[in-house]
Design a protein around this motif. Structure first.
Motif, PDB file in Angstrom:
ATOM      1  N   ALA A 122       0.814  -1.224   0.000  1.00 51.91           N
ATOM      2  CA  ALA A 122       0.000   0.000   0.000  1.00 51.91           C
ATOM      3  C   ALA A 122       0.846   1.273   0.000  1.00 51.91           C
ATOM      4  O   ALA A 122       0.639   2.150  -0.848  1.00 51.91           O
ATOM      5  CB  ALA A 122      -0.962  -0.018   1.191  1.00 51.91           C
TER       6      ALA A 122
ATOM      7  N   ALA B 286       2.589   1.735  -3.402  1.00 49.86           N
ATOM      8  CA  ALA B 286       1.659   2.213  -4.440  1.00 49.86           C
ATOM      9  C   ALA B 286       1.338   3.687  -4.222  1.00 49.86           C
ATOM     10  O   ALA B 286       1.240   4.467  -5.181  1.00 49.86           O
ATOM     11  CB  ALA B 286       0.381   1.387  -4.425  1.00 49.86           C
ATOM     12  N   GLY B 287       1.194   4.088  -2.966  1.00 53.62           N
ATOM     13  CA  GLY B 287       0.918   5.491  -2.665  1.00 53.62           C
ATOM     14  C   GLY B 287       2.059   6.407  -3.067  1.00 53.62           C
ATOM     15  O   GLY B 287       1.830   7.523  -3.559  1.00 53.62           O
TER      16      GLY B 287
ATOM     17  N   SER C  48      -3.873   6.828  -6.278  1.00 54.10           N
ATOM     18  CA  SER C  48      -4.161   7.172  -4.893  1.00 54.10           C
ATOM     19  C   SER C  48      -5.293   6.303  -4.340  1.00 54.10           C
ATOM     20  O   SER C  48      -5.208   5.798  -3.216  1.00 54.10           O
ATOM     21  CB  SER C  48      -4.540   8.658  -4.804  1.00 54.10           C
ATOM     22  OG  SER C  48      -4.875   9.011  -3.486  1.00 54.10           O
TER      23      SER C  48
ATOM     24  N   SER D 292      -4.093   2.777  -3.777  1.00 51.12           N
ATOM     25  CA  SER D 292      -3.266   2.698  -2.571  1.00 51.12           C
ATOM     26  C   SER D 292      -4.138   2.593  -1.325  1.00 51.12           C
ATOM     27  O   SER D 292      -3.869   1.794  -0.419  1.00 51.12           O
ATOM     28  CB  SER D 292      -2.364   3.932  -2.483  1.00 51.12           C
ATOM     29  OG  SER D 292      -1.713   3.990  -1.239  1.00 51.12           O
TER      30      SER D 292
ATOM     31  N   GLU E 233      -4.415  -0.452   1.330  1.00 49.31           N
ATOM     32  CA  GLU E 233      -4.190  -0.203   2.753  1.00 49.31           C
ATOM     33  C   GLU E 233      -5.312  -0.814   3.595  1.00 49.31           C
ATOM     34  O   GLU E 233      -5.057  -1.448   4.624  1.00 49.31           O
ATOM     35  CB  GLU E 233      -4.110   1.293   3.003  1.00 49.31           C
ATOM     36  CG  GLU E 233      -3.720   1.660   4.422  1.00 49.31           C
ATOM     37  CD  GLU E 233      -3.534   3.146   4.598  1.00 49.31           C
ATOM     38  OE1 GLU E 233      -3.314   3.575   5.743  1.00 49.31           O
ATOM     39  OE2 GLU E 233      -3.623   3.886   3.595  1.00 49.31           O
TER      40      GLU E 233
END
Length: 219
Positions: free
Chosen positions: A145, A148-149, A202, A205, A209
């Motif tokens: 997560a 990716a963010g 976004s 992500s 998460e």
């Protein structure tokens, strides 16, 4: 006076967008490879390796990306070495990305419960075997997560490369504005294109998460 339609403006911006995407992918993938190496050096039992990795990370995290781009592009020029803008942009962004990814991943490794290390030792596994078989698989799940963010930051970071002449989306926006004298239209479209690229990353992500925080890493 030449009249530019909305499609003319958008078409030129989209042509430049591909270079933004290419630079983003190259920097993220290259930064991931270098970042993984830095991670292993950072958690190494060798003190020299840890010092080198820490110095690298602190330099690229503690100085502005803009300065790093200037050093990559103009620094070697002081010694008579001509560096293409795309190469300087790729190297600077790769190093910058690597520094942040290495620290993100180090935090993920340290987030694995100490009991997992103790379990590996009880099985008489070596340090590398513990990392490969027990620690890294669990750290990977935690790291997906935030990694990716961070890709969103890499995409937006490419905008700074315009300062050394690399023609990506923001640089193309300036060129098109000078030709059309329509800054609000041009930069409105530039902002929209960045949003279209970054918003899905976004959201993805945040989805990851929520997904990976639902279950504990280890017991």
């Amino acid at each position: 006076m030449i009249q530019f339609t909305l499609w003319d403006i958008l078409r030129n911006l989209l042509l430049a967008t591909r270079w933004t995407l290419v630079l983003s992918v190259v920097s993220f993938v290259g930064g991931g490879v270098v970042g993984l190496l830095l991670l292993f050096l950072r958690i190494s039992v060798a003190r020299t390796a840890r010092i080198f990795a820490r110095g690298f990370i602190e330099f690229f995290q503690g100085t502005p990306l803009l300065m790093q781009l200037f050093i990559a592009f103009f620094g070697l020029g002081l010694f008579g070495i001509d560096v293409p803008a795309w190469l300087a942009a790729g190297v600077a962004l790769t190093c910058w990305t690597a520094a942040f990814l290495a620290e993100i991943w180090r935090g993920c490794v340290e987030a694995v419960p100490k009991g997992q290390w103790e379990a590996g030792k009880s099985l008489a596994l070596s340090y590398m075997q513990q990392m490969r078989l027990i620690i890294l698989p669990q750290a990977l799940r935690i790291a997906i997560a935030p990694t990716a963010g961070f890709s969103v930051q890499v995409v937006k970071g490419t905008a700074l490369t315009s300062i050394i002449g690399f023609v990506e989306l923001s640089k193309a926006g300036g060129i098109v504005t000078n030709a059309t004298f329509q800054p609000f239209t041009v930069y409105g479209l530039v902002a929209l294109i960045y949003f279209v690229i970054c918003f899905p990353l976004s959201r993805y992500s945040k989805y990851l998460e929520r997904k990976f925080s639902a279950a504990p890493v280890g017991h």
